[in-house]
Write a protein that holds these residues in place. Structure first.
Motif: not given
Length: 543
Positions: A507-528
């Motif tokens: 997720i930090a890697r996606a934040f750093l890229k800071d692209a105008p379009i953000l695709l989230l494919d169940e990104p919190t599935s491994a988090l509490d």
């Protein structure tokens, strides 16, 4: 070909033969043609050095006539002075030429391997996702490494065989013929017989090389899966299954290697037997000449010396065809990949994507991974810019497929996908992907440090920007607690950090890229649940 209805069906188009199935000479000609401009002068220097060494070998055999006649028979005092000096000079020149030739040829070969490995890897990077889904990674590794090495070894084999062994043999044959033409005829008559026998052995060697390449790729795959899935293997006690798979691959390689070794081992006895017949004939003829009152036996000694020196290059040349067939198969496996048309290639004149609001539209889009089995059928949707659009549905319903189409992993079968009214199929692929950042449920971290994984998407980011992205993903605190902070290695596939930590780095890697379009494919599935709520709030802030 008849169909069941009794009607004639058209024959399928003939399959284009693969490079790995081509004649060894076809593979060799292709190698020479592709690398001629860059490597011709380098091989010319190597061949010149081989020619000097070969000439020195022939000259040393020639001088045996003077050694015997002038020193041992005539006891010429002047010859006793200059002949030893000449012999030393010949062998010094031969040694220096052989040393320089080996160094030079090794450097040519190493450069050739590097060039082909770079070329095939660059080609792989321009292939699309379906290509990699259809090719085993172990097979690609084998083709990249072994194929490039085989290309070097094949060219070096030809250079050494023709530049050193053949020139040496020709020089020694000239010495033999000049000393005694009749004895030379006795020796040379066995050459064609040996060549025919060795040629028949080449077919077995080629088949063996093909089997060996396949089993090598399989064994690499077993080791790779063992390394990457060791926790699952231990948990489900799959050791015996993987042991059996590896032992089966090893047994196949051993049986193939034994068969090829049996064929190759037959070359030496064949050459030795034919060579023994030649030597026996020479000894009988020489004995007859000496008992007939030949005054100066120097030419006979020179002939026999040349004959004995010719044994090694003749033996190596006899194996040339076998080695060439094996290496051509391995080099051809590399060319099979290089001959696959590039699937992703930006057109130079394709316009770049210009993102304004970031509105994404699917208009009547169809898509199928396999013909006749559609995954998406007549899909139309709009994701407005500046808003979060959720795709909800059962597993396997096509949500991830839509994300894949949006990133250009596959082309749509029908319909149109556009961003801010710009059809993405007509845009520069690089600009289109640059505008999209993805966080997936299948987290992938590169082998390297945390810092390297983050900077991969934005190499010029400052330390402050790096840490800001990590804080936004709630990753900074745990990264600081790692043994070396941001310079801690994450291991292969990120196995040195936990699943939740891998997800937050992603997720930090996606934040750093800071692209105008953000695709989230169940990104919190491994988090509490607590961290999931924090990340979801952070994602909203980011958007």
């Amino acid at each position: 070909m008849l169909q069941q209805s009794g009607e004639w069906a058209p024959k399928p188009p003939p399959r284009k033969p693969l490079a790995s199935e081509a004649s060894p000479w076809v593979v060799l000609v292709r190698l020479a043609r592709e690398r001629w401009r860059e490597y011709a002068w380098r091989y010319t220097i190597a061949l010149a050095l081989m020619g000097i060494a070969s000439g020195a070998t022939a000259l040393s055999a020639w001088m045996m006539k003077d050694v015997v006649n002038d020193i041992f028979v005539n006891r010429d005092q002047s010859a006793m002075k200059w002949l030893p000096i000449a012999i030393v000079a010949i062998f010094v020149v031969k040694g220096a030429a052989s040393y320089l030739q080996e160094i030079w040829l090794s450097r040519i070969g190493n450069r050739l391997v590097a060039d082909y490995q770079s070329k095939i890897y660059d080609h792989l990077l321009r292939m699309n996702v379906p290509f990699f889904e259809g090719h085993n990674s172990s097979n690609l590794i084998m083709r990249t490494t072994k194929g490039a090495a085989a290309a070097r070894n094949l060219l070096n084999l030809v250079a050494v065989s023709f530049g050193r062994d053949l020139l040496t043999l020709i020089g020694l044959v000239i010495v033999m013929v000049s000393q005694d033409p009749l004895m030379s005829l006795i020796v040379l008559v066995v050459g064609p017989i040996a060549a025919l026998a060795v040629r028949k052995m080449g077919h077995v060697a080629r088949k063996g090389a093909q089997v060996e390449a396949a089993t090598t790729a399989h064994s690499i795959g077993v080791v790779r899966e063992t390394s990457q899935g060791i926790r699952l293997i231990k948990s489900f006690q799959l050791e015996n299954m993987f042991r059996n798979r590896m032992q089966a691959a090893i047994a196949t390689m051993q049986a193939t290697a034994d068969k090829v070794a049996t064929v190759k081992a037959g070359v030496n006895p064949l050459i030795e037997t034919l060579g023994g017949l030649s030597v026996a004939g020479v000894v009988a003829y020489t004995g007859w000449q000496l008992t007939s009152g030949v005054d100066a036996p120097g030419h006979l000694i020179a002939f026999i010396t040349a004959l004995l020196l010719a044994a090694d290059p003749a033996r190596r040349l006899s194996k040339f065809h076998l080695q060439m067939r094996t290496l051509s198969v391995e080099a051809g496996l590399m060319f099979d990949i290089l001959d696959t048309p590039v699937a992703e290639q930006d057109h130079a004149k394709a316009p770049a994507l210009v993102v304004d609001k970031g509105e994404i539209r699917f208009d009547h889009v169809d898509f199928a991974y396999l013909p006749g089995k559609p995954i998406l059928r007549d899909v139309s949707l709009t994701a407005r810019g500046g808003e979060a659009t959720a795709l909800v549905g059962p597993s396997g319903g096509g949500k991830t497929t839509i994300f894949g189409l949006l990133q250009g992993f596959w082309p749509a079968g029908a319909g149109q996908i556009s961003i801010d009214g710009q059809p993405i199929a007509s845009l520069s692929l690089a600009s289109w992907r640059k505008s999209i950042s993805v966080v997936s449920q299948d987290v992938f971290l590169f082998e390297g440090t945390v810092r390297e994984n983050l900077l991969a998407v934005r190499p010029n980011a400052s330390q402050e920007e790096l840490e800001a992205a990590a804080r936004a993903a709630h990753a900074h605190d745990f990264i600081q607690q790692l043994p070396r902070g941001y310079d801690t290695s994450v291991g292969e596939l990120g196995n040195m950090v936990s699943g939740g930590q891998r997800q937050r780095i992603s997720i930090a890697r996606a934040f750093l890229k800071d692209a105008p379009i953000l695709l989230l494919d169940e990104p919190t599935s491994a988090l509490d649940s607590e961290t999931e709520q924090i990340i979801q709030g952070t994602l909203i802030d980011l958007m």
